[in-house]
Write a protein that holds these residues in place. Structure first.
Motif, PDB file in Angstrom:
ATOM      1  N   SER A 156       0.790  -1.218  -0.099  1.00 33.69           N
ATOM      2  CA  SER A 156       0.174   0.011  -0.079  1.00 33.69           C
ATOM      3  C   SER A 156       0.708   1.519  -0.156  1.00 33.69           C
ATOM      4  O   SER A 156       2.000   1.278   0.380  1.00 33.69           O
ATOM      5  CB  SER A 156      -0.774   0.049   1.166  1.00 33.69           C
ATOM      6  N   SER A 157       0.212   2.241  -0.451  1.00 33.05           N
ATOM      7  CA  SER A 157       0.810   3.640  -0.513  1.00 33.05           C
ATOM      8  C   SER A 157       1.195   3.969   0.948  1.00 33.05           C
ATOM      9  O   SER A 157       2.133   4.649   1.171  1.00 33.05           O
ATOM     10  CB  SER A 157       0.313   4.550  -1.230  1.00 33.05           C
ATOM     11  N   GLU A 365      -4.958   6.420   5.788  1.00 38.81           N
ATOM     12  CA  GLU A 365      -4.247   6.204   6.813  1.00 38.81           C
ATOM     13  C   GLU A 365      -3.391   7.454   6.983  1.00 38.81           C
ATOM     14  O   GLU A 365      -2.862   8.279   6.324  1.00 38.81           O
ATOM     15  CB  GLU A 365      -2.953   5.251   6.486  1.00 38.81           C
ATOM     16  N   PHE A 366      -3.512   7.871   8.414  1.00 42.45           N
ATOM     17  CA  PHE A 366      -2.777   9.100   8.948  1.00 42.45           C
ATOM     18  C   PHE A 366      -2.409   8.780  10.535  1.00 42.45           C
ATOM     19  O   PHE A 366      -3.310   8.575  11.192  1.00 42.45           O
ATOM     20  CB  PHE A 366      -3.626  10.454   9.065  1.00 42.45           C
ATOM     21  N   THR A 621      -2.321  14.161  -5.528  1.00 40.44           N
ATOM     22  CA  THR A 621      -3.685  14.422  -4.769  1.00 40.44           C
ATOM     23  C   THR A 621      -4.283  13.126  -4.869  1.00 40.44           C
ATOM     24  O   THR A 621      -5.579  12.913  -4.282  1.00 40.44           O
ATOM     25  CB  THR A 621      -4.363  15.395  -5.339  1.00 40.44           C
ATOM     26  N   GLY A 622      -4.077  11.963  -5.567  1.00 42.09           N
ATOM     27  CA  GLY A 622      -4.559  10.587  -5.416  1.00 42.09           C
ATOM     28  C   GLY A 622      -3.638   9.540  -5.652  1.00 42.09           C
ATOM     29  O   GLY A 622      -4.057   8.443  -5.399  1.00 42.09           O
ATOM     30  N   LYS A 623      -2.587   9.679  -6.358  1.00 41.00           N
ATOM     31  CA  LYS A 623      -1.884   8.707  -6.663  1.00 41.00           C
ATOM     32  C   LYS A 623      -0.381   8.663  -6.067  1.00 41.00           C
ATOM     33  O   LYS A 623       0.481   7.926  -6.552  1.00 41.00           O
ATOM     34  CB  LYS A 623      -1.486   8.798  -8.359  1.00 41.00           C
ATOM     35  N   GLN A 630      -3.840   1.540  -8.453  1.00 38.25           N
ATOM     36  CA  GLN A 630      -4.396   2.808  -9.297  1.00 38.25           C
ATOM     37  C   GLN A 630      -4.501   3.971  -8.152  1.00 38.25           C
ATOM     38  O   GLN A 630      -4.697   4.928  -8.921  1.00 38.25           O
ATOM     39  CB  GLN A 630      -5.809   2.410  -9.843  1.00 38.25           C
ATOM     40  N   PHE A 631      -4.328   3.835  -7.081  1.00 35.55           N
ATOM     41  CA  PHE A 631      -4.589   4.906  -6.350  1.00 35.55           C
ATOM     42  C   PHE A 631      -3.590   5.058  -5.177  1.00 35.55           C
ATOM     43  O   PHE A 631      -2.981   4.069  -4.684  1.00 35.55           O
ATOM     44  CB  PHE A 631      -5.957   5.023  -5.539  1.00 35.55           C
ATOM     45  N   GLY A 632      -3.336   6.196  -4.543  1.00 36.43           N
ATOM     46  CA  GLY A 632      -2.345   6.265  -3.461  1.00 36.43           C
ATOM     47  C   GLY A 632      -2.908   7.412  -2.703  1.00 36.43           C
ATOM     48  O   GLY A 632      -3.848   7.254  -2.312  1.00 36.43           O
TER      49      GLY A 632
END
Length: 799
Positions: A156-157, A365-366, A621-623, A630-632
């Motif tokens: 995951s990112s 996640e943060f 802002t998304g990747k 496909q997303f981050g």
């Protein structure tokens, strides 16, 4: 009649006020007037006009007041008292002062005196016992997560984000006392029903030294050697009276007192006490779907800004047991709240999100930044793992251990590895636990790199720039060895390092900073280099050089708006290729390929980046860090949320601290914001006092000749002024044991980024005179052999 021959055009130096209405040019022949031509064009402008807001800024007492000034006035009940050192308010239109940084209608900041003597030892002991128990509960949660193998998924990112922000054991140790004092202060607040103002202002007077054992604190600096001409690796002893000022592993300085929701540690809340708008919603709302405008800056400007940032600040995030990642959004945690770590603050993603909605992502996640150590009650602060000074710590390191690990201890050289064509590269990082390293690349003999800062592999252009500076150090060390064969390794290393630091300080203030804050501010605040070997005498040991939280968490993140979607490479024949940003993040292996660094620098110097505004590429802002998915992550949402995590006061409070006119309605922001973005901001926030600093700062119209609006200019100018006048080893200062001679300083004053690149990328052959700005008739591409790119001579270092 001016000779407009090709030779004259190539050698001209032009004074340009960027983005201004008036263009003034001074043509100077490099062949005939070299000393004048050495200066940056911004310094050739005789008269620089300032707009109304800029005049507000320069009329302030600089550096700005900081948190301690406000707290002192609140604690003594002298909020309306003006100190003798404060400048008189001579502008009849300026109704602001350093004493009104908070909105008049914010009742939480109307302070009345509080007698801390009413708090008994029993009260404190009870609160501390509670704090220790709560910390132990957190440790139990971390142990359970570790034993059950509940982590952030490695593909995951979020995992990549947490893993590259490696957590130092020192930070883990220091944060322990910070967490305990957070819980203890919260307990005190509940037990004694203390107000937010008392928690923020008065509680810091209550120290508990007995609970801060020496092994729980940052080690004190060793006895300072005032006669040493060299900086310490960790920044200690720069200030002889306050040896830890600017040192690594110390808390961030604050411009204003913290603004936490509960006055202690919870995320900032709205002025009416309610929740602030969702950070992801704010990100998508202000990021208008309109074409992005190009600036006159190059991608090398953006990379250089990141390079400087990694010299000044690194705020660690909380890690779990043995440095493991902390999950906040995984199924195990969401289904069992007992597993939710106390430092989780995940960002909810609206179900109708225009990007994440297609992937059914509802949680980002943060993990909160780890608190700095402290031995007093009161609000949380954050830790800076790096030295706060411009000392090129991203190359040399911010601790003695890192510094020594990067040295060969032979002839003053830094450790490197050689490429197949014999070029020096950064040394390899053999840590296979580092997320950057992959088995596939390792089998090909390619490892990620190590440098003074752990983020060197984050962006391939950053790794290239770091490589250039390491080569420059070794080039200088070898030159010094030739001049002074009797010098030992330590002398060669320290002298080469001292020169590299001076070169980078000069380039930063001569080529980079004027583009950011504008030449008018630079001139008014005395930030421009002297030139021609002239020294300064403005070192002030009473000024704290520490990097402010507002600078690190908001203002100096402006460069995120300038990140392009793709990065270019340019071959010698001019052929251009482009790669998406995320394809070069944490993938520095192309540097091993012959000729790549040259193609990369050509591409960065040729590529124009967007202007600073509230628009961002989807790559961030998304990747961001998307790996194979496909997303981050959303970096903008992270920046907004991080500001709230750090208790950064809202935009309006900070602009008032800068001396700018107070605004009480959205309508009053019309002169500062673009009308379209103002309409959106008005629909997002319920009050002007709620606007996040990162959002408000980016929304402002730029000052004349600069990239940023007055609030961010204020914070950045204040920080860089401190980095100059509070640095005992500043390269132009003549009162230090390590001061350069006039002849040596004259050589440093002619240093440029173009020359550094030419000397360390021999195959590049040509580059524009000022590589941070796009090529133009006034900034031509020159051969590296041109006299318009003066060479740096070590002759005056001959002993």
């Amino acid at each position: 009649m001016v000779d407009i021959s090709y030779r004259s055009v190539v050698c001209m130096m032009v004074a340009i006020v960027m983005h201004g209405r008036h263009l003034s040019a001074t043509i100077v022949s490099c062949e005939e007037s070299v000393p004048l031509a050495l200066r940056k064009p911004h310094q050739l402008t005789a008269h620089i006009s300032l707009d109304h807001d800029s005049k507000f800024l320069v009329s302030r007492m600089w550096p700005l007041k900081d948190k301690e000034w406000y707290l002192r006035h609140w604690q003594t009940g002298q909020w309306n008292h003006r100190e003798a050192s404060d400048p008189p308010n001579t502008d009849p239109h300026n109704t602001s002062s350093n004493t009104d940084a908070f909105p008049d209608n914010s009742n939480s900041w109307k302070h009345s005196e509080f007698d801390t003597n009413v708090i008994t030892d029993e009260d404190m002991q009870e609160a501390l016992s509670y704090g220790i128990d709560k910390f132990r509960d957190t440790e139990k949660t971390e142990k359970t997560l570790y034993e059950k193998n509940i982590y952030v998924p490695k593909d995951s990112s979020a995992y990549r984000h947490q893993s590259f922000r490696r957590f130092s054991p020192m930070s883990k140790m220091l944060s322990t006392m910070g967490i305990i004092m957070d819980y203890s202060t919260e307990a005190m607040s509940k037990n004694l029903k203390l107000s937010k103002e008392v928690l923020t202002v008065d509680m810091i007077l209550l120290e508990q030294r007995i609970f801060c054992e020496p092994e729980m604190l940052r080690p004190e600096a060793e006895p300072c050697n005032a006669s040493s001409p060299y900086r310490t690796p960790d920044g200690t002893c720069n200030n002889l009276e306050n040896p830890l000022w600017g040192a690594s592993f110390t808390p961030h300085r604050r411009v204003l007192p913290a603004d936490y929701g509960d006055g202690v540690s919870t995320l900032r809340r709205a002025a009416d006490g309610g929740e602030l708008p969702n950070a992801r919603f704010v990100s998508t709302s202000v990021n208008l779907q309109t074409p992005r405008r190009s600036s006159c800056m190059t991608m090398l400007f953006t990379t250089f800004g990141q390079f400087i940032d990694h010299d000044l600040t690194f705020t660690p995030i909380t890690k779990g047991k043995n440095g493991t990642s902390i999950p906040c959004c995984t199924k195990e945690v969401t289904q069992d709240p007992s597993l939710l770590h106390s430092q989780c603050a995940p960002i909810d993603i609206p179900v109708d999100d225009p990007f994440y909605g297609a992937y059914r992502e509802t949680c980002m996640e943060f993990v909160r930044s780890s608190p700095a150590h402290r031995c007093n009650f009161g609000p949380r602060d954050q830790l800076n793992e790096l030295t706060s000074l411009l000392d090129v710590s991203q190359v040399y390191g911010s601790t003695k251990n890192v510094t020594e690990d990067l040295r060969t201890f032979t002839d003053g050289l830094l450790e490197t590895q050689l490429s197949t064509n014999g070029q020096e590269l950064l040394p390899p990082s053999t840590d296979m636990n580092e997320d950057c390293n992959t088995k596939e690349q390792t089998l090909q003999g390619k490892l990620c790199f190590k440098a003074g800062d752990v983020r060197v592999n984050e962006q391939i252009g950053l790794a290239v720039l770091t490589t250039i500076l390491v080569r420059e150090h070794n080039r200088l060390a070898r030159g010094l060895k030739q001049l002074n064969p009797s010098w030992d390794d330590e002398r060669l290393y320290q002298e080469a390092r001292r020169i590299v630091v001076a070169q980078m300080q000069h380039i930063t203030y001569n080529e980079y900073l004027p583009l950011v804050v504008g030449p008018g501010i630079m001139k008014s605040l005395g930030l421009l280099p002297q030139g021609d070997g002239q020294h300064t005498e403005d070192y002030d040991p009473t000024i704290h050089p520490g990097v402010s939280n507002e600078f690190a968490s908001a203002a100096f993140r402006f460069g995120h708006s300038m990140i392009p979607t793709n990065m270019l490479e340019v071959k010698a024949n001019g052929t251009t290729t482009a790669q998406s940003l995320n394809s070069v993040i944490f993938k520095p292996f192309a540097i091993y390929t012959s000729g790549f660094s040259v193609r990369n620098v050509r591409g960065q110097a040729a590529q124009s980046v967007p202007v600073v505004d509230t628009l961002f590429t989807l790559e961030v802002t998304g990747k961001l860090f998307r790996m194979k998915k496909q997303f981050g992550l959303d970096l903008v949402a992270f920046n907004i949320h991080r500001g709230r995590d750090h208790g950064i006061p809202g935009y309006n409070a900070v602009r008032r601290a800068c001396g700018l006119p107070n605004v009480s309605t959205f309508k009053q922001l019309a002169k500062y914001f673009d009308p379209q973005i103002l309409r959106i901001i008005k629909n997002i926030y319920r009050s002007v006092n709620d606007i996040d600093l990162f959002v408000g700062g980016l929304a402002e119209k730029p000052v004349p000749g600069g990239l940023l609006g007055p609030t961010f200019v204020c914070l950045i100018a204040d920080q860089f002024l401190r980095l100059k006048i509070a640095d005992r080893f500043w390269y132009e200062y003549k009162g230090s044991s390590g001061s350069f001679t006039t002849d040596q300083l004259r050589e440093i004053h002619q240093v440029s980024l173009a020359r550094i690149i030419c000397d360390n990328l021999p195959k590049i052959s040509s580059i524009q005179r000022w590589p941070l700005e796009v090529t133009s008739a006034f900034n031509p591409v020159l051969q590296c052999s041109s006299k318009c790119i003066p060479k740096f001579s070590l002759y005056h270092w001959r002993e």
